[in-house]
Structures are given as structure tokens and as C-alpha cells.
Design a protein around this motif. Structure first.
Motif, PDB file in Angstrom:
ATOM      1  N   PRO A  55       0.654  -1.518  -0.135  1.00  0.00           N
ATOM      2  CA  PRO A  55      -0.250  -0.238   0.011  1.00  0.00           C
ATOM      3  C   PRO A  55       0.563   1.280  -0.019  1.00  0.00           C
ATOM      4  O   PRO A  55       1.435   0.956   0.131  1.00  0.00           O
ATOM      5  N   THR A  56       0.108   2.175  -0.038  1.00  0.00           N
ATOM      6  CA  THR A  56       0.462   3.579   0.000  1.00  0.00           C
ATOM      7  C   THR A  56       0.050   4.642   0.797  1.00  0.00           C
ATOM      8  O   THR A  56      -1.500   4.023   1.078  1.00  0.00           O
ATOM      9  N   ALA A  57       1.156   4.986   2.349  1.00  0.00           N
ATOM     10  CA  ALA A  57      -0.277   6.072   2.821  1.00  0.00           C
ATOM     11  C   ALA A  57       0.998   6.595   2.766  1.00  0.00           C
ATOM     12  O   ALA A  57       1.624   7.287   2.438  1.00  0.00           O
ATOM     13  N   TRP A  58       0.207   8.439   3.666  1.00  0.00           N
ATOM     14  CA  TRP A  58       0.421   9.571   3.079  1.00  0.00           C
ATOM     15  C   TRP A  58       1.226  10.251   5.116  1.00  0.00           C
ATOM     16  O   TRP A  58      -0.461   9.869   5.245  1.00  0.00           O
ATOM     17  N   TYR A  59       1.773  11.780   4.638  1.00  0.00           N
ATOM     18  CA  TYR A  59       1.562  12.294   6.048  1.00  0.00           C
ATOM     19  C   TYR A  59       2.432  13.409   5.073  1.00  0.00           C
ATOM     20  O   TYR A  59       2.601  13.867   4.157  1.00  0.00           O
ATOM     21  N   TRP A  60       2.684  14.542   5.704  1.00  0.00           N
ATOM     22  CA  TRP A  60       2.879  15.385   5.707  1.00  0.00           C
ATOM     23  C   TRP A  60       4.464  15.998   6.319  1.00  0.00           C
ATOM     24  O   TRP A  60       4.089  15.786   7.225  1.00  0.00           O
ATOM     25  N   HIS A  61       4.699  16.705   6.072  1.00  0.00           N
ATOM     26  CA  HIS A  61       6.232  17.223   6.286  1.00  0.00           C
ATOM     27  C   HIS A  61       6.628  18.660   6.131  1.00  0.00           C
ATOM     28  O   HIS A  61       6.515  19.124   5.296  1.00  0.00           O
ATOM     29  N   ASN A  62       7.011  19.390   7.311  1.00  0.00           N
ATOM     30  CA  ASN A  62       6.676  19.759   7.643  1.00  0.00           C
ATOM     31  C   ASN A  62       7.908  20.297   7.567  1.00  0.00           C
ATOM     32  O   ASN A  62       8.846  19.844   8.484  1.00  0.00           O
ATOM     33  N   TRP A  63       9.080  20.723   6.373  1.00  0.00           N
ATOM     34  CA  TRP A  63      10.761  20.803   6.794  1.00  0.00           C
ATOM     35  C   TRP A  63      10.880  22.898   6.095  1.00  0.00           C
ATOM     36  O   TRP A  63      10.222  22.966   6.203  1.00  0.00           O
TER      37      TRP A  63
END
Length: 171
Positions: A28-36
Motif C-alpha cells: 500500500p501507500t499511505a501519506w503524511y505531511w512533512h513540515n521541513w
């Protein structure tokens, strides 16, 4: 090739235990938000995939499940409840940390102006420690709650060192 061996072994485990249906062999592919942070000290929010999954059991005799080992090392786990109308003001994350809303919705606005609203089921990686104050005095990110109720978050602070110019580095 190294990913095929664990996948094949996991599928054999499913078959060996006589499962009525085999797991989907497609990771599968899951997602996250990256604050970089970029090299100029400006923070950004980028949507990133988790997709280095292996199908294996976490603890026998439990059946196999898709796992992406994102971090190995020390971590501190914090449950936090932000009161209604909580205002996070402009600040950098104290550590490289995963933030998972459990109840309610909150937002994060990066220095580049991108605002992301997150609720239960969303995941955020806060890594803006290398940000620098801009001309408006903003640093890191601005966060706050959405709605009139409290927001419950699970925060997992890691021992990772913050980086710059590496959006989606955990994929």
C-alpha cells in the motif's frame, strides 16, 4: 530483490495457516505531511508517501501486515490535549516529531504560507527546527485548533537530527 524474500515468506505464512483469502501482494501507500526547512530557513509543508512496506507478522502467531519501519531509535511518546481555540503562535518544533490527531482538527501553516488542516487519520512530521526568522518575525510554523472543542494529539518525539532541503526524507 531483498523486498521479494520477506514478501514471499509472508505470503507463505498466510497460506500455511490456511487463510481463506490471501493478502493483496501489492504494497500500500499511505501519506503524511512533512513540515521541513529549506536552505534559506523557510519552512514548507509537503505531502509525502510511506511506501517501503514489507508484509510480515509483527508478533507470531498474528497474521502478516504491511509494515514500513520509519524510525529505529529512542522516542518519547506524549499525549496532548489542546484546549478549545488553542493558539500555537509561530514556533519551531522542539524535536523531530510525528504528530497524529486522535480527536478534533488542527492546522499547521508553514512560513511559505501553505496551510494544512489535519484530523483523525492524518499524520504530520514536524521538522522545522532549522528555520530562521523571516522579515515578519515568523519562524517554524503557526498552528491552531479548528472548531470549538479541544484537540487530542499523539506526539512521538524522536532522536533524529533535523535536516534541511530533504522533503519526504522518510519514504
Amino acid at each position: 530483490m531483498t523486498r521479494l524474500l520477506p514478501l514471499a515468506a509472508a505470503l507463505l505464512v498466510v497460506t500455511a495457516f490456511g487463510a481463506a483469502h490471501a493478502a493483496d501482494p501489492t504494497p500500500p501507500t499511505a501519506w503524511y505531511w512533512h513540515n521541513w526547512t529549506d536552505h534559506d530557513g523557510i519552512s514548507h509543508m509537503t505531502r509525502c508517501p510511506f511506501h517501503n512496506y514489507d508484509l510480515k507478522t509483527m508478533s507470531k502467531p498474528a497474521g502478516p501486515q504491511w509494515q514500513d519501519h520509519v524510525h529505529e531509535g529512542n522516542a518519547r511518546i506524549i499525549s496532548t490535549v489542546q484546549p478549545a481555540h488553542w493558539d500555537g503562535s509561530w514556533h519551531p518544533d522542539p524535536k523531530v516529531q510525528w504528530i497524529i490527531p486522535l480527536k478534533g482538527s488542527w492546522y499547521v501553516t508553514a512560513m511559505d504560507g501553505k496551510k494544512v488542516v489535519m484530523g483523525p487519520g492524518d499524520v504530520s512530521l514536524g521538522e522545522d527546527q532549522m528555520s530562521r526568522k523571516d522579515a515578519k518575525g515568523h519562524i517554524g510554523h503557526f498552528a491552531g485548533n479548528i472548531g470549538d472543542g479541544p484537540v487530542t494529539l499523539m506526539v512521538i518525539q524522536t532522536d533524529e537530527q533535523p535536516t534541511t532541503d530533504q522533503p519526504c526524507r522518510f519514504h
